[in-house]
Design a protein around this motif. Structure first.
Motif: not given
Ligand SMILES: [Fe+2]
Ligand SMILES: [Fe+2]
Length: 202
Positions: A35, A39, A87, A125, A202
């Motif tokens: 993960h 990123e 997420e 994720h 995000y």
């Molecule tokens: Fe992610």
């Protein structure tokens, strides 16, 4: 693409989860390392996208608040639950799917490819997060409750951050580099054009 560029914050706080959440099975660290790698990779498309447009990405403002809040205020499990909640939220139509559609509508093949890879990673994720966090919080409801508990403080911080002087750079920046002014078939939805970008990845 600026959202991608800002994803180093996600790496920063995910790294702290790996370092500080002790005594987990090997599979936990293996999954979270994957993960974390993703990123880190997500920042690069942002950098490349701006470079291909002749824009110096180092001139784009950034703020560490997205990582600062979870890293300084939350326990490692809550920190990870915070990310997982975000997420999971991106799995809706207005999330990753909309980002791919936006890139496509803009006729940007490179950005479309980047967003497709990003979407695929985020699906993974959300699954990884559920696998380890449901175990910790005793199921889906417990996990969702953890996210609901820690999210409001982040929203407050974000609102305060957006009210700071100098945070309104985006409209001028966008107007300066916009290549297709005015309404056209590829016109981006309003939420992507006029608003200041999220301080987070995000
Ligand atoms: Fe992610
Ligand atoms: Fe990401």
């Amino acid at each position: 693409m600026n959202v991608r560029l800002q994803e180093m914050h996600v790496s920063e706080f995910l790294a702290s989860v790996i370092a500080e959440w002790r005594d987990q099975p090997w599979g936990f660290y293996h999954d979270l390392a994957r993960h974390l790698w993703d990123e880190n990779r997500h920042c690069m498309p942002g950098e490349v996208a701006f470079a291909t447009q002749g824009i110096d990405f180092t001139q784009i403002p950034t703020r560490g608040g997205f990582a600062e809040y979870p890293n300084t205020q939350l326990t490692p499990p809550d920190r990870y639950a915070f990310l997982r909640g975000i997420e999971q939220g991106l799995m809706t139509k207005s999330g990753k799917q909309a980002e791919v559609a936006l890139a496509k509508a803009g006729g940007d093949e490179l950005a479309t490819m980047f967003q497709n890879f990003d979407w695929a990673d985020e699906v993974l994720h959300a699954q990884i997060g559920r696998r380890w966090l449901e175990k910790h919080y005793g199921g889906r409801d417990g996990l969702n409750a953890a996210y609901e508990r820690v999210r409001p403080a982040y929203d407050q911080m974000k609102d305060a951050d957006l009210a700071l002087p100098g945070r309104d750079w985006w409209p001028q920046f966008y107007a300066k580099y916009l290549k297709h002014a005015g309404p056209h078939p590829g016109r981006a939805p309003e939420s992507f054009t006029g608003d200041a970008p999220s301080p987070s990845g995000y």
